[in-house]
Motif scaffolding. Structure first.
Motif, PDB file in Angstrom:
ATOM      1  N   ARG A  23      -9.960  13.785   7.729  1.00 60.09           N
ATOM      2  CA  ARG A  23     -10.019  12.766   6.740  1.00 60.09           C
ATOM      3  C   ARG A  23      -8.542  12.433   6.623  1.00 60.09           C
ATOM      4  O   ARG A  23      -8.381  10.991   6.610  1.00 60.09           O
ATOM      5  CB  ARG A  23     -10.408  13.162   5.270  1.00 60.09           C
ATOM      6  CG  ARG A  23     -10.162  12.393   4.127  1.00 60.09           C
ATOM      7  CD  ARG A  23     -10.559  13.011   2.923  1.00 60.09           C
ATOM      8  NE  ARG A  23     -10.045  14.167   2.568  1.00 60.09           N
ATOM      9  CZ  ARG A  23      -9.029  14.441   1.824  1.00 60.09           C
ATOM     10  NH1 ARG A  23      -8.564  13.072   1.142  1.00 60.09           N
ATOM     11  NH2 ARG A  23      -8.721  15.315   1.501  1.00 60.09           N
ATOM     12  N   HIS A  24      -7.356  13.300   6.581  1.00 64.42           N
ATOM     13  CA  HIS A  24      -6.132  12.755   6.598  1.00 64.42           C
ATOM     14  C   HIS A  24      -5.752  11.864   7.899  1.00 64.42           C
ATOM     15  O   HIS A  24      -5.103  10.946   7.965  1.00 64.42           O
ATOM     16  CB  HIS A  24      -5.162  13.790   6.617  1.00 64.42           C
ATOM     17  CG  HIS A  24      -5.034  14.396   5.183  1.00 64.42           C
ATOM     18  ND1 HIS A  24      -6.097  15.522   4.723  1.00 64.42           N
ATOM     19  CD2 HIS A  24      -4.320  14.147   4.253  1.00 64.42           C
ATOM     20  CE1 HIS A  24      -5.518  15.685   3.609  1.00 64.42           C
ATOM     21  NE2 HIS A  24      -4.614  14.633   3.009  1.00 64.42           N
ATOM     22  N   MET A  25      -6.500  12.179   9.020  1.00 62.90           N
ATOM     23  CA  MET A  25      -6.067  11.413  10.449  1.00 62.90           C
ATOM     24  C   MET A  25      -6.565   9.960  10.340  1.00 62.90           C
ATOM     25  O   MET A  25      -6.095   9.049  10.513  1.00 62.90           O
ATOM     26  CB  MET A  25      -6.676  12.175  11.571  1.00 62.90           C
ATOM     27  CG  MET A  25      -5.635  13.300  11.979  1.00 62.90           C
ATOM     28  SD  MET A  25      -5.965  13.936  13.749  1.00 62.90           S
ATOM     29  CE  MET A  25      -6.049  12.314  14.879  1.00 62.90           C
ATOM     30  N   ALA A  26      -7.855  10.070   9.747  1.00 64.53           N
ATOM     31  CA  ALA A  26      -8.686   8.959   9.620  1.00 64.53           C
ATOM     32  C   ALA A  26      -7.685   7.649   8.535  1.00 64.53           C
ATOM     33  O   ALA A  26      -7.754   6.581   9.110  1.00 64.53           O
ATOM     34  CB  ALA A  26     -10.040   8.891   9.099  1.00 64.53           C
ATOM     35  N   SER A  27      -7.180   8.511   7.632  1.00 63.70           N
ATOM     36  CA  SER A  27      -6.561   7.500   6.606  1.00 63.70           C
ATOM     37  C   SER A  27      -5.257   7.089   7.372  1.00 63.70           C
ATOM     38  O   SER A  27      -4.674   5.811   7.049  1.00 63.70           O
ATOM     39  CB  SER A  27      -6.455   8.444   5.514  1.00 63.70           C
ATOM     40  OG  SER A  27      -5.586   7.640   4.506  1.00 63.70           O
ATOM     41  N   ASN A  28      -4.546   7.897   8.004  1.00 65.54           N
ATOM     42  CA  ASN A  28      -3.375   7.468   8.670  1.00 65.54           C
ATOM     43  C   ASN A  28      -3.491   6.401   9.630  1.00 65.54           C
ATOM     44  O   ASN A  28      -2.957   5.623  10.040  1.00 65.54           O
ATOM     45  CB  ASN A  28      -2.588   8.712   9.257  1.00 65.54           C
ATOM     46  CG  ASN A  28      -2.033   9.763   8.265  1.00 65.54           C
ATOM     47  OD1 ASN A  28      -1.962   9.544   7.165  1.00 65.54           O
ATOM     48  ND2 ASN A  28      -1.983  10.868   8.814  1.00 65.54           N
ATOM     49  N   LEU A  29      -4.693   6.695  10.435  1.00 64.67           N
ATOM     50  CA  LEU A  29      -4.918   5.444  11.261  1.00 64.67           C
ATOM     51  C   LEU A  29      -5.371   4.065  10.816  1.00 64.67           C
ATOM     52  O   LEU A  29      -4.792   3.096  11.169  1.00 64.67           O
ATOM     53  CB  LEU A  29      -6.328   6.044  12.192  1.00 64.67           C
ATOM     54  CG  LEU A  29      -6.865   4.977  12.977  1.00 64.67           C
ATOM     55  CD1 LEU A  29      -5.810   4.637  14.448  1.00 64.67           C
ATOM     56  CD2 LEU A  29      -8.420   5.633  13.768  1.00 64.67           C
ATOM     57  N   ARG A  30      -5.995   4.318   9.703  1.00 67.29           N
ATOM     58  CA  ARG A  30      -6.358   3.246   8.845  1.00 67.29           C
ATOM     59  C   ARG A  30      -4.758   2.487   8.536  1.00 67.29           C
ATOM     60  O   ARG A  30      -4.714   0.979   8.562  1.00 67.29           O
ATOM     61  CB  ARG A  30      -6.986   3.506   7.746  1.00 67.29           C
ATOM     62  CG  ARG A  30      -6.778   2.234   6.487  1.00 67.29           C
ATOM     63  CD  ARG A  30      -7.834   1.070   6.902  1.00 67.29           C
ATOM     64  NE  ARG A  30      -7.719   0.214   6.071  1.00 67.29           N
ATOM     65  CZ  ARG A  30      -6.750  -0.760   5.595  1.00 67.29           C
ATOM     66  NH1 ARG A  30      -5.550  -0.853   6.258  1.00 67.29           N
ATOM     67  NH2 ARG A  30      -6.828  -1.597   4.779  1.00 67.29           N
ATOM     68  N   THR A  31      -3.865   3.149   8.129  1.00 70.78           N
ATOM     69  CA  THR A  31      -2.798   2.658   7.636  1.00 70.78           C
ATOM     70  C   THR A  31      -1.954   2.145   8.954  1.00 70.78           C
ATOM     71  O   THR A  31      -1.187   1.143   8.634  1.00 70.78           O
ATOM     72  CB  THR A  31      -1.778   3.738   7.066  1.00 70.78           C
ATOM     73  OG1 THR A  31      -2.348   4.325   5.793  1.00 70.78           O
ATOM     74  CG2 THR A  31      -0.471   3.271   6.704  1.00 70.78           C
ATOM     75  N   HIS A  32      -2.137   2.770   9.897  1.00 73.58           N
ATOM     76  CA  HIS A  32      -1.432   2.427  11.454  1.00 73.58           C
ATOM     77  C   HIS A  32      -1.953   1.036  11.722  1.00 73.58           C
ATOM     78  O   HIS A  32      -1.104   0.371  12.341  1.00 73.58           O
ATOM     79  CB  HIS A  32      -1.600   3.561  12.364  1.00 73.58           C
ATOM     80  CG  HIS A  32      -0.778   3.092  13.746  1.00 73.58           C
ATOM     81  ND1 HIS A  32       0.579   3.503  13.604  1.00 73.58           N
ATOM     82  CD2 HIS A  32      -1.078   2.963  14.889  1.00 73.58           C
ATOM     83  CE1 HIS A  32       1.026   3.026  14.840  1.00 73.58           C
ATOM     84  NE2 HIS A  32      -0.209   2.839  15.767  1.00 73.58           N
ATOM     85  N   VAL A  33      -3.326   0.953  11.770  1.00 69.57           N
ATOM     86  CA  VAL A  33      -3.919  -0.200  12.454  1.00 69.57           C
ATOM     87  C   VAL A  33      -4.384  -1.420  11.474  1.00 69.57           C
ATOM     88  O   VAL A  33      -4.769  -2.358  12.019  1.00 69.57           O
ATOM     89  CB  VAL A  33      -4.847   0.194  13.691  1.00 69.57           C
ATOM     90  CG1 VAL A  33      -4.262   0.992  14.702  1.00 69.57           C
ATOM     91  CG2 VAL A  33      -5.953   0.890  12.801  1.00 69.57           C
ATOM     92  N   LYS A  34      -4.460  -0.840  10.392  1.00 76.12           N
ATOM     93  CA  LYS A  34      -4.808  -1.782   9.186  1.00 76.12           C
ATOM     94  C   LYS A  34      -6.410  -2.113   9.703  1.00 76.12           C
ATOM     95  O   LYS A  34      -6.733  -3.506   9.342  1.00 76.12           O
ATOM     96  CB  LYS A  34      -3.921  -2.891   9.028  1.00 76.12           C
ATOM     97  CG  LYS A  34      -2.736  -2.360   8.521  1.00 76.12           C
ATOM     98  CD  LYS A  34      -1.930  -3.622   8.257  1.00 76.12           C
ATOM     99  CE  LYS A  34      -0.539  -3.303   7.505  1.00 76.12           C
ATOM    100  NZ  LYS A  34       0.318  -1.938   8.216  1.00 76.12           N
ATOM    101  N   ASN A  35      -7.416  -1.154   9.820  1.00 77.13           N
ATOM    102  CA  ASN A  35      -8.472  -1.739  10.281  1.00 77.13           C
ATOM    103  C   ASN A  35      -9.736  -0.483   9.992  1.00 77.13           C
ATOM    104  O   ASN A  35      -9.591   0.528  10.372  1.00 77.13           O
ATOM    105  CB  ASN A  35      -8.668  -1.680  11.928  1.00 77.13           C
ATOM    106  CG  ASN A  35     -10.092  -2.436  12.157  1.00 77.13           C
ATOM    107  OD1 ASN A  35     -11.169  -1.972  11.978  1.00 77.13           O
ATOM    108  ND2 ASN A  35      -9.935  -3.364  13.228  1.00 77.13           N
ATOM    109  N   ASN A  36     -10.349  -0.768   8.610  1.00 79.57           N
ATOM    110  CA  ASN A  36     -11.305   0.161   8.410  1.00 79.57           C
ATOM    111  C   ASN A  36     -12.438   0.579   9.388  1.00 79.57           C
ATOM    112  O   ASN A  36     -12.943   1.806   9.347  1.00 79.57           O
ATOM    113  CB  ASN A  36     -12.015  -0.403   7.084  1.00 79.57           C
ATOM    114  CG  ASN A  36     -10.926  -0.327   5.839  1.00 79.57           C
ATOM    115  OD1 ASN A  36     -10.184   0.490   5.831  1.00 79.57           O
ATOM    116  ND2 ASN A  36     -11.409  -1.482   4.958  1.00 79.57           N
TER     117      ASN A  36
END
Length: 327
Positions: free
Chosen positions: A66-79
Motif C-alpha cells: 500500500r505504501h509503495m503504491a501510494s509513493n508510485l502515485r506521487t511519483h508519476v501522478k497516475n492512479n
C-alpha cells in the motif's frame, strides 16, 4: 507467527516526536523473522546495519504494498499505474505478474523504472517465498492503532501508562478467547477455520486424477459448478510429498488450497501436514500466554517531585485540550 509490521505514529500536543510501533500477527488472521514496513530511510538503515543482526536468513525485510503504491502515485501522478502495481504485487502466478509488468511498461515506462528499483522479493507476493504468510501491507497495524487513540496528546509518562493498560486489556480478551477455543477442541483459529471452509466449498467442484500414489503426484481440474463468478477449467498439479501445488497458494499462505483439499477428500488423506503450526489453536493460545504484571504502587518507585497526571477517559476524547486529575 514470525511476521512483524513496523510503523511510526506522530505525537501531538506539547511533546513532539514519533512513537515507533512493532506489531505481530497471531494465528487468527519456519522461517526466519519477516519484517514488513514502509520505505522510511531510518527503518531501511536499521534493517541494513550488519551490527543489528536483521539480515537473511535470520530476518527478511519486505515492503508494504500500500505504501509503495501510494509513493508510485506521487511519483508519476497516475492512479491507474498505482492500481496496476497493486494488482501485480498480489499475483500468485509468475506468468500473470509478467503480463502485468509488461502492461505497466507499455503504458508508463517511468512507472516500470520506479518499480524495478526495488527487488521483486521486497514487494511481490509470488516472489516472496512465503515469508509474508500472505500479508502484503501494514494494514493490521493500523487496526492496532486504536490502542493509541487519543494517547498521542498526552505527556510521555501518561502515554506509556495508558498504553500499558490498554495492551494488557487487549491481551486478556484474546487470551480468554483463544484458551476457550483450544479447550473446546477446535484445531484452528476462527480465521483459519473460515478459510479452510471456503476452500472446501471450492474443492467440491474439482475432479482429481492420480498419477503416482507412491510419489504423491495428483492432477486437479477445477469446475465452475453453480458458483457465481467462478472461472473453472484450470488444471493444477499437487505434489503431496513435497507439499506443493502449481497454484502456489500453499507456499504463500501456508494453508491447503482447494486443489489440495480436493485430493485429500477423494483419497481420505489428512490435510494436517499442509497447515502451518503457527496457524493452529495451540499457537493461537500460546501467543497470549505472556501476561502483564501490575505497576507497583507509586510510593515504591516514584523518585521525583511534583504532580502525577493520571489519564482518564476525558483525556482521550476528541482533539481538544486534555483534562487531567492531579494528586
Amino acid at each position: 507467527m514470525s511476521v512483524l509490521s513496523v510503523d511510526g505514529t506522530h505525537l501531538y500536543g506539547k511533546y513532539k516526536g514519533t512513537l515507533l510501533v512493532a506489531t505481530s500477527v497471531d494465528a487468527n488472521f519456519q522461517d526466519g523473522l519477516c519484517v514488513i514496513s514502509d520505505r522510511h530511510a531510518g527503518i531501511i538503515v536499521a534493517m541494513s546495519d550488519a551490527n543489528v543482526g536483521f539480515h537473511e536468513p535470520r530476518a527478511f525485510h519486505r515492503f508494504c504494498v500500500r505504501h509503495m503504491a501510494s509513493n508510485l502515485r506521487t511519483h508519476v501522478k497516475n492512479n491507474k499505474m498505482r492500481d496496476r502495481f497493486k494488482a501485480a504485487a498480489y499475483q500468485r502466478q509468475g506468468k500473470k505478474i509478467d503480463e502485468d509488468m509488461r502492461s505497466i511498461g507499455q503504458s508508463c515506462l517511468q512507472s516500470l523504472q520506479y518499480i524495478m528499483d526495488v527487488s521483486f522479493p521486497r514487494w511481490s507476493l509470488f516472489h516472496g517465498a512465503g515469508r509474508r504468510y500472505g500479508i502484503c501491507t501494514t494494514n493490521f497495524l493500523e487496526t492496532f492503532n486504536n490502542v493509541f487513540k487519543g494517547a498521542r496528546f498526552l505527556p510521555i509518562m501518561s502515554l506509556v501508562e495508558l498504553t500499558f493498560h490498554r495492551v494488557n486489556k487487549y491481551f486478556n480478551i484474546r487470551r480468554d478467547s483463544s484458551f476457550s477455543r483450544r479447550a473446546d477442541g477446535y484445531a484452528y483459529s476462527p480465521k483459519v477455520t473460515s478459510i479452510l471452509e471456503k476452500n472446501n466449498g471450492k474443492a467440491e467442484y474439482h475432479t482429481v486424477d492420480v498419477y503416482s500414489r507412491q510419489r504423491g503426484i495428483y492432477q486437479v481440474k477445477t469446475h465452475r459448478g453453480e458458483r457465481i463468478g467462478s472461472k473453472g477449467g484450470h488444471k493444477h498439479t499437487v505434489n503431496f510429498n513435497l507439499r506443493t501445488c502449481t497454484c502456489k497458494k500453499p507456499m504463500i499462505f501456508h494453508l491447503p488450497c482447494s486443489h489440495v483439499l480436493a485430493m485429500c477428500l477423494k483419497y481420505s488423506i489428512s490435510k494436517e501436514p499442509w497447515v502451518d503450526s503457527f496457524l493452529r489453536s495451540e499457537a493461537y493460545a500460546n501467543t497470549y500466554v505472556p501476561q502483564f504484571w501490575h505497576i507497583p504502587c507509586e510510593t515504591t518507585w516514584r523518585t521525583y517531585r511534583g504532580p502525577k497526571i493520571i489519564p482518564d477517559e476525558s483525556m482521550v476524547r476528541g482533539h481538544g485540550r486534555p483534562k487531567s486529575k492531579r494528586i
